[in-house]
Design an enzyme around this catalytic site. Structure first.
Site, PDB file in Angstrom:
ATOM      1  N   GLU A  30       0.791  -1.234   0.000  1.00  0.00           N
ATOM      2  CA  GLU A  30       0.000   0.000   0.000  1.00  0.00           C
ATOM      3  C   GLU A  30       0.823   1.284   0.000  1.00  0.00           C
ATOM      4  O   GLU A  30       0.304   2.330  -0.338  1.00  0.00           O
ATOM      5  CB  GLU A  30      -1.000   0.019   1.164  1.00  0.00           C
ATOM      6  N   ASN A  31       2.104   1.225   0.400  1.00  0.00           N
ATOM      7  CA  ASN A  31       2.922   2.446   0.390  1.00  0.00           C
ATOM      8  C   ASN A  31       4.126   2.330  -0.535  1.00  0.00           C
ATOM      9  O   ASN A  31       5.103   3.065  -0.396  1.00  0.00           O
ATOM     10  CB  ASN A  31       3.393   2.796   1.803  1.00  0.00           C
ATOM     11  N   HIS A  59      -4.667   3.287   2.387  1.00  0.00           N
ATOM     12  CA  HIS A  59      -4.234   4.128   1.263  1.00  0.00           C
ATOM     13  C   HIS A  59      -4.434   3.421  -0.084  1.00  0.00           C
ATOM     14  O   HIS A  59      -3.728   3.723  -1.051  1.00  0.00           O
ATOM     15  CB  HIS A  59      -2.765   4.521   1.431  1.00  0.00           C
ATOM     16  N   HIS A 145      -4.937  -4.846   8.738  1.00  0.00           N
ATOM     17  CA  HIS A 145      -4.263  -3.564   8.518  1.00  0.00           C
ATOM     18  C   HIS A 145      -4.787  -2.569   9.556  1.00  0.00           C
ATOM     19  O   HIS A 145      -5.850  -1.973   9.382  1.00  0.00           O
ATOM     20  CB  HIS A 145      -4.559  -3.110   7.086  1.00  0.00           C
ATOM     21  N   HIS A 172       4.304  -0.023  10.059  1.00  0.00           N
ATOM     22  CA  HIS A 172       5.653  -0.001   9.477  1.00  0.00           C
ATOM     23  C   HIS A 172       6.736  -0.442  10.459  1.00  0.00           C
ATOM     24  O   HIS A 172       7.913  -0.432  10.119  1.00  0.00           O
ATOM     25  CB  HIS A 172       6.036   1.388   8.917  1.00  0.00           C
TER      26      HIS A 172
HETATM   27 FE   FE2 Z   1      -1.927   1.821   6.138  1.00  0.00          FE
END
Ligand code: FE2
Length: 262
Positions: A30-31, A59, A145, A172
């Site tokens: 997602e990032n 996201h 998530h 993260h």
């Molecule tokens: Fe996220």
């Protein structure tokens, strides 16, 4: 997380697949595009590196083309309790390379999240009925998530015995609570990121520090570009029941202490 994370996955995942004889790989992407969402182009890099499934997150659609991408490529999943009108799917039964069936589902948490997403517990209950572990599915992987470790541990216990692995994403930062729960479900509250840990959760550290210290914004966040640590979780499942028989935290490269299967 950004270019550094994509590079770590592209360079390290093919060898990991071979060395650990991985049957199925899920990457949370997602990032992966500039630290905000995932573009179709970058999803292809993750699949070429050896991902069988790519999950998104809160996201999911920061990169506009993913509205189309998630419909065109069934291997990409967005959270199942995202907006009801969102394109794509939140869970799917996959065929692994070894002929086994792997069910993957992703849900968003509710604690400390920016938007009030629908109840992930009942959504996952419903989704998992489609592919019971040890029957329709040889393995069930749940990517939860969410921000709070408490909610993620709670989800592990809620699904204990019904999933092979419940693994958190979104913060993260990898947690050290890797374990097999009493009912046979492996849990790690957060997998951590594939990204540069000389950073604030993957972002170049000066702007986050400025905002913490002064409360004022000056620049945009940009992903840190040093060598990334590939972070993840390895799980081995029982052929009959699909429950976990081994689970190991994986960390390779970059600044974090290394760990992984022997
Ligand atoms: Fe996220």
């Amino acid at each position: 997380m950004g270019r550094a994370g994509r590079k770590a996955v592209a360079e390290r995942l093919p060898q990991l697949r071979k060395d650990w004889r991985l049957d199925f790989v899920v990457v949370n992407g997602e990032n992966a595009t500039g630290g905000m969402g995932l573009s179709i182009g970058h999803s292809k890099i993750l699949f070429e590196a050896g991902a069988d499934c790519v999950t998104l997150g809160d996201h999911a659609f920061d990169q506009r083309d993913m509205m189309k991408g998630v419909e065109e490529d069934q291997r990409i999943l967005r959270p199942l309790n995202y907006a009801a009108i969102a394109p794509g799917k939140g869970a799917r039964l996959f065929d692994a390379a070894n002929g086994k069936k792997v069910f993957v589902a992703q849900a968003l948490g509710q604690v400390f999240m920016k938007k009030p997403f629908a109840d992930p517990f009942s959504h996952l209950d419903q989704a998992l009925k489609a592919a019971p572990l040890g029957k329709t599915a040889d393995a069930v992987i749940v990517d939860f998530h969410a921000e709070a470790t408490s909610e993620k541990m709670g989800m592990g216990h809620w699904l204990d015995g019904r999933a092979s692995l419940v693994v958190g994403t979104h913060t993260h930062v990898p947690t050290s609570d890797t374990q097999i729960l009493p009912g046979g479900t492996a849990l790690q509250s957060d997998a951590g990121m594939c990204g540069d840990y000389n950073s604030v959760i993957g972002m170049e550290k000066m702007e986050p520090l400025r905002r913490f210290v002064t409360g004022m914004n000056k620049e945009r966040f940009t992903p840190a570009t040093g060598e990334a640590t590939l972070s993840g979780v390895f799980v081995e499942t029982d052929d009959k029941t699909g429950l976990a028989i081994d689970v190991v935290q994986v960390r390779q490269g970059g600044r974090l202490q290394q760990s992984g299967p022997a």
